[in-house]
Write an enzyme that holds these catalytic residues in place. Structure first.
Site, short mmCIF file in Angstrom:
data_model
loop_
_atom_site.label_atom_id
_atom_site.label_comp_id
_atom_site.label_asym_id
_atom_site.label_seq_id
_atom_site.Cartn_x
_atom_site.Cartn_y
_atom_site.Cartn_z
N SER A 36 0.72 7.01 -25.83
CA SER A 36 1.24 5.64 -25.86
C SER A 36 2.44 5.55 -26.81
O SER A 36 3.37 6.36 -26.72
CB SER A 36 0.11 4.68 -26.27
OG SER A 36 0.47 3.34 -26.05
N ASP B 150 -0.77 3.77 -14.96
CA ASP B 150 -0.73 3.44 -16.39
C ASP B 150 0.48 2.55 -16.65
O ASP B 150 1.63 2.91 -16.34
CB ASP B 150 -0.63 4.74 -17.19
CG ASP B 150 -0.63 4.52 -18.69
OD1 ASP B 150 -0.51 3.37 -19.14
OD2 ASP B 150 -0.76 5.51 -19.43
N HIS C 91 -4.49 3.41 -18.91
CA HIS C 91 -3.83 3.87 -20.12
C HIS C 91 -4.81 4.52 -21.10
O HIS C 91 -4.40 5.12 -22.09
CB HIS C 91 -3.14 2.68 -20.81
CG HIS C 91 -2.26 3.07 -21.95
ND1 HIS C 91 -1.25 4.00 -21.83
CD2 HIS C 91 -2.25 2.69 -23.27
CE1 HIS C 91 -0.64 4.15 -23.00
NE2 HIS C 91 -1.24 3.38 -23.89
#
Length: 496
Positions: free
Chosen positions: A318, A378, A475
């Site tokens: 991320s 994602d 995610h």
């Protein structure tokens, strides 16, 4: 964005910073309806060259949409913080007491565990509550028909031009694939220092070097592996940084996301040259809050002096993936050849976009081996939005894309994962179908793949969130770990 002219740095002249706190709803309507030049708004700070380049270019749908998202995230900041703290406390309370029945028994035994110390080695973040796996899978667990993908780091094959970058990941002097170690390192980087130290030293049997809290972000460094912490689920400022469109000209590096630069230690937003924005010499910093880039650079230098044969692996999930991509670029900008010469891999997972085409070209020219892994829809790798000419965000490096059944393929050079800006209506049905598929797969995958893939209630509840916002549940680091273990060694396609 306009491409940088060779030999003509535009630092200070080339920037576009959107001050979201100054954006009013009437400004958002104006961008959509009146189509005023984007640089004419009071919430936009643009360099002289940028104003000239943009001319009368108006703010478009993606700029307006970004500011609507920013308003929503700002409004949710404090509620999310309090809700997150309560949820994590409650779940840790249940887990540490071995469930509801355990709570009742521990009350009678006067052994009730109350998780008030968030820095305790047994306290888990939401990420670890969703996926509590900490063990590394050894190479011996990889099927024999995958052996063609294995190389030996110590032999010098890893990082060579002979072996494709993806295949290079299936080698490690410690009997673990690089993908395995970097993904697990990126996952545990969300946890507190005591938790990480315990896993690295006692579970992995590696050597833990340190945990560094550096201004806006936290870093972990263990045995040649440098992991950046990513977007925390309940931290709306992290999410706000991910979607922010603002960028800054960084000379040869191109245009780079200003929020990620700040997390690493950006010194000036409006300097006249890159040396003032990110000087090579470390600026003054306090002992309790070191500046991320400089602190980590010093730690790596020190470790390489102690272990001259060591390799450096940089990773993050991320937001942490964004920092992992920019960190070696800054090393190249500062001509840190000793560290770059030891750089074996830069692996990112669910990484947001960080720069323009010039940034990607700079990474290639600097021989930074960036490998981006993207799982299905994602949402984070699809932000900040690619909204030219205001914000031409383009992914760099080699992209490995996994579908919902963990079948991986290499995306062609210059390409991106499907639905690159997320809001393409042509992918709407597919996104919701995939969210339902992920929920059912999460419930039953263990029956085929084994007990390590059994998901608990918290993980399935999180997957259910994807039924509301497709791509959110995708995610989770859990799917990236699953993808690496179940399909990483059988990635289809050839690298460009």
């Amino acid at each position: 964005m306009v491409a940088q002219q060779v030999g003509h740095p535009k630092m200070g002249e080339e920037k576009m910073i959107i001050r979201s706190e100054k954006v009013r709803f009437i400004d958002i309507l104006s961008m959509l309806l009146l189509r005023r030049p984007i640089t004419s708004y009071r919430f936009v700070e643009a360099g002289d060259q940028t104003v000239a380049d943009f001319g009368s270019t108006p703010g478009d749908f993606f700029v307006a949409l970004t500011e609507i998202i920013q308003k929503a995230l700002a409004a949710a900041y404090y509620p999310a913080i309090y809700i997150g703290a309560f949820v994590e406390f409650l779940l840790n309370f249940i887990v540490l007491n071995n469930g509801i029945l355990g709570i009742i028994l521990n009350i009678f035994r006067c052994k009730l565990v109350i998780p008030l110390n968030r820095e305790a080695p047994n306290f888990r973040s939401m990420i670890a509550l969703i996926d509590g796996r900490t063990e590394l899978r050894p190479m011996s667990a990889v099927k024999s028909d995958d052996e063609e993908h294995l190389v030996d780091v110590e032999s010098g094959e890893c990082g060579s031009d002979v072996m494709p970058l993806v295949q290079q990941q299936y080698a490690n002097a410690s009997s673990y694939s690089i993908l395995e170690v970097t993904m697990m390192a990126a996952k545990i980087a969300y946890e507190n220092a005591a938790y990480i130290e315990n896993v690295v030293n006692n579970v992995w049997k590696f050597h833990f070097v340190g945990f560094y809290s550096c201004w806006n972000s936290v870093r972990v460094h263990e045995r040649g592996d440098l992991a950046f912490r990513g977007t925390e689920p309940f931290n709306m400022r992290d999410w706000s940084t991910d979607v922010n469109l603002s960028w800054l000209g960084m000379g040869a590096m191109g245009h780079v996301h200003i929020g990620f630069l700040k997390a690493l230690g950006l010194q000036e937003e409006d300097g006249k040259d890159v040396g003032r924005a990110f000087p090579k010499t470390s600026p003054n910093a306090t002992a309790d809050k070191p500046i991320a880039y400089y602190k980590l650079r010093d730690v790596i230098r020190e470790q390489l002096k102690k272990h001259p044969k060591a390799k450096v692996f940089v990773t993050g999930h991320s937001l942490g993936g964004a920092l992992a991509a920019i960190f070696p670029a800054l090393l190249a900008l500062h001509e840190e050849t000793e560290i770059l010469g030891k750089l074996a891999a830069v692996n990112t997972y669910g990484q947001p976009r960080v720069g323009d085409k010039a940034f990607g070209a700079f990474l290639r020219a600097s021989n930074v081996p960036l490998l981006r892994v993207v799982y299905r829809y994602d949402i984070v790798p699809r932000v900040p939005f690619d909204a030219p000419p205001m914000a031409e965000y383009i992914h760099g490096g080699t992209c490995v894309y996994f579908n919902g059944w963990y079948a991986g393929r290499i995306v062609a050079a210059g390409g991106d994962a499907p639905n690159p800006n997320y809001f393409d209506p042509r992918f709407l049905l597919s996104m919701y179908f995939n969210a339902w598929g992920d929920l059912f797969k999460g419930a039953f995958l263990w029956m085929k793949a084994g007990k390590d893939y059994r998901e608990g209630t918290m993980s399935l509840v999180y997957r259910a969130a994807g039924l509301i916002l497709p791509g959110l549940a995708s995610h989770s680091p859990r799917d990236y770990v699953n993808a690496e273990r179940l399909g990483g060694s059988k990635i289809a396609g050839k690298e460009p």
